[in-house]
Scaffold this motif. Sequence first.
Motif, short mmCIF file in Angstrom:
data_model
loop_
_atom_site.label_atom_id
_atom_site.label_comp_id
_atom_site.label_asym_id
_atom_site.label_seq_id
_atom_site.Cartn_x
_atom_site.Cartn_y
_atom_site.Cartn_z
N LEU A 1 -5.24 5.09 -3.19
CA LEU A 1 -5.92 3.80 -3.00
C LEU A 1 -4.98 2.61 -3.12
O LEU A 1 -5.37 1.47 -2.83
CB LEU A 1 -7.04 3.67 -4.05
N GLY A 2 -3.73 2.87 -3.53
CA GLY A 2 -2.79 1.78 -3.81
C GLY A 2 -2.58 0.84 -2.64
O GLY A 2 -2.70 -0.39 -2.77
N LEU A 3 -2.31 1.39 -1.46
CA LEU A 3 -2.01 0.52 -0.31
C LEU A 3 -3.27 -0.19 0.20
O LEU A 3 -3.18 -1.27 0.78
CB LEU A 3 -1.33 1.31 0.80
N PHE B 1 8.47 -1.89 2.55
CA PHE B 1 7.13 -2.47 2.62
C PHE B 1 7.29 -3.97 2.38
O PHE B 1 7.81 -4.37 1.34
CB PHE B 1 6.21 -1.87 1.55
N ASN C 1 5.04 2.91 -5.78
CA ASN C 1 5.20 3.85 -4.65
C ASN C 1 6.66 4.14 -4.39
O ASN C 1 7.04 5.30 -4.17
CB ASN C 1 4.58 3.27 -3.38
N THR D 1 -3.47 7.92 -6.41
CA THR D 1 -4.91 8.01 -6.18
C THR D 1 -5.23 7.89 -4.69
O THR D 1 -6.36 8.11 -4.28
CB THR D 1 -5.65 6.86 -6.90
N GLY E 1 10.67 8.58 3.07
CA GLY E 1 10.30 7.97 4.35
C GLY E 1 8.97 8.51 4.86
O GLY E 1 8.41 9.45 4.28
N ASP F 1 13.15 1.28 -0.38
CA ASP F 1 13.61 2.46 -1.12
C ASP F 1 14.43 3.35 -0.20
O ASP F 1 14.40 3.20 1.02
CB ASP F 1 12.43 3.22 -1.73
N ARG G 1 7.86 6.54 -6.92
CA ARG G 1 7.25 7.87 -6.83
C ARG G 1 7.67 8.64 -5.58
O ARG G 1 7.65 9.86 -5.58
CB ARG G 1 5.72 7.74 -6.88
N SER H 1 12.05 3.63 3.13
CA SER H 1 11.02 2.73 3.66
C SER H 1 11.19 1.32 3.12
O SER H 1 11.75 1.12 2.04
CB SER H 1 9.62 3.20 3.21
N TYR I 1 -5.91 7.83 2.34
CA TYR I 1 -5.02 8.39 3.35
C TYR I 1 -3.67 8.69 2.71
O TYR I 1 -3.06 7.83 2.08
CB TYR I 1 -4.82 7.42 4.52
N ARG I 2 -3.23 9.93 2.85
CA ARG I 2 -1.93 10.31 2.29
C ARG I 2 -1.15 11.09 3.32
O ARG I 2 -1.73 11.88 4.06
CB ARG I 2 -2.10 11.21 1.07
N VAL I 3 0.18 10.88 3.31
CA VAL I 3 1.01 11.65 4.24
C VAL I 3 1.09 13.09 3.73
O VAL I 3 0.95 14.04 4.49
CB VAL I 3 2.42 11.02 4.33
P1 ADP Z 1 -0.89 7.12 -3.31
O1 ADP Z 1 -1.64 6.86 -4.55
O2 ADP Z 1 -1.19 8.46 -2.71
O3 ADP Z 1 0.56 6.83 -3.43
P2 ADP Z 1 -1.05 4.79 -1.56
O4 ADP Z 1 -2.25 4.16 -0.93
O5 ADP Z 1 -0.24 3.96 -2.50
O6 ADP Z 1 -1.57 6.11 -2.27
O7 ADP Z 1 -0.10 5.31 -0.42
C1 ADP Z 1 -0.66 6.08 0.63
C2 ADP Z 1 0.35 7.09 1.13
O8 ADP Z 1 1.45 6.43 1.75
C3 ADP Z 1 0.99 7.92 0.01
O9 ADP Z 1 0.19 9.04 -0.29
C4 ADP Z 1 2.31 8.32 0.65
O10 ADP Z 1 2.14 9.45 1.46
C5 ADP Z 1 2.66 7.13 1.54
N1 ADP Z 1 3.63 6.19 0.90
C6 ADP Z 1 3.33 5.03 0.27
N2 ADP Z 1 4.46 4.41 -0.15
C7 ADP Z 1 5.49 5.20 0.23
C8 ADP Z 1 6.93 5.09 0.11
N3 ADP Z 1 7.52 4.07 -0.50
N4 ADP Z 1 7.67 6.11 0.64
C9 ADP Z 1 7.08 7.15 1.26
N5 ADP Z 1 5.74 7.30 1.41
C10 ADP Z 1 4.95 6.34 0.90
#
Ligand code: ADP
Length: 346
Positions: free
Chosen positions: A305-307, A333, A244, A303, A276, A272, A247, A331, A290-292
């Motif tokens: 689903l990572g978090l 994590f 993440n 996908t 943000g 990172d 990406r 950010s 859920y995606r921003v």
């Molecule tokens: P994705 O496969 O969409 O990255 P995740 O479950 O890993 O799905 O993350 C959910 C959402 O959280 C991402 O779509 C993104 O909007 C936000 N996100 C996750 N990690 C970061 C990060 N390091 N910086 C900014 N946004 C992040």
Amino acid sequence: MNPDRLRARRLLGELRDLRAAAASLSDALVLLGAEGRVRWCNASALRLLGLAWPRDRDTVLAEHFAGHELGAWLREGGTEPDDVAAPVDPAMRLQVELIPYGERRHLLLARDISRVSRLEQVRRDFVANVSHELRTPLTVIHGYLELLDPEDVPALAPVLNEMRTQSQRMRQIVEDLLELSRLEMQQHVPEERVEMAPLLESLRREAEALSHGKHHVAVEGEGHLDLLGSPKDLHSAFSNLVSNAVRYTSEGGSITIRWKRVGTGAEYSVTDTGYGIPADHLSRLTERFYRVSSSRSRATGGTGLGLSIVKHVLNLHDAQLRIESEPGKGSTFTCVFGQARLLEAP
Ligand code: ADP
């Protein structure tokens, strides 16, 4: 009538009223005194817990339910609400909560959540079955697409490339859903030593490979501290956070992977200097899909689903995820592990 007697009668009436209301609740209610002895219970306590009033007056509840999940939970102090099997019927699920009041008194509340648990199980099975059923046809389609060489049919090259990208994306979603289902069904993780020094090194290599040299990657590690748990699942969670960070950080940004001891345990974090996340999204990030920003997530191969996977893995390791972020700045994590999960490196 004398005003004192009138007051006493009124108070008695109110007390009876309160008891009658508590007695008619559909949730089991047990008042516990010193040593967890039963002082009173309502009628639902018979249906859900098998207790009867006044038969079980003064019974020490933890001893009464010894051998049941409920007894173990009470012995541990019942500090957190939990789901347990009902002592009267192992197929019935109860949500139990112990609320302290007055002096060394507790209120035990038990609610029948069998229906919700069943629905939750149906949802879990459905997702697992659908993902499993999709896996084979997707593998076949992907296999045939790999056989077709875009150079043989130049006119269709853009279409073929897009089909390959999308079929790869679908495969990744299915794999992530299966991984989530597996984690959801798991109650415990293997208690193995997770050697952090080689793990941090492999995470650094993964970050560099994903970044293609577009970011500055740093690792700051506590070399003598290992973790206790599932090496495979912890690797998957830690690497999700690294992926993440790469990406969601534009070219030229920095990514720092840290592993350090803190007062109450240890923390693994990935910082990172990327896009943000606005504060109002933070609490929902670990929800599935859920995606921003959907377009940014898709464009970078996400996908959604990572978090969720990270959160499940951490739950299984009694750890928490802390997210700090500032739009435009970056950010962090952080996975917070308790002392019980730490091992000194040999
Ligand atoms: P994705 O496969 O969409 O990255 P995740 O479950 O890993 O799905 O993350 C959910 C959402 O959280 C991402 O779509 C993104 O909007 C936000 N996100 C996750 N990690 C970061 C990060 N390091 N910086 C900014 N946004 C992040």
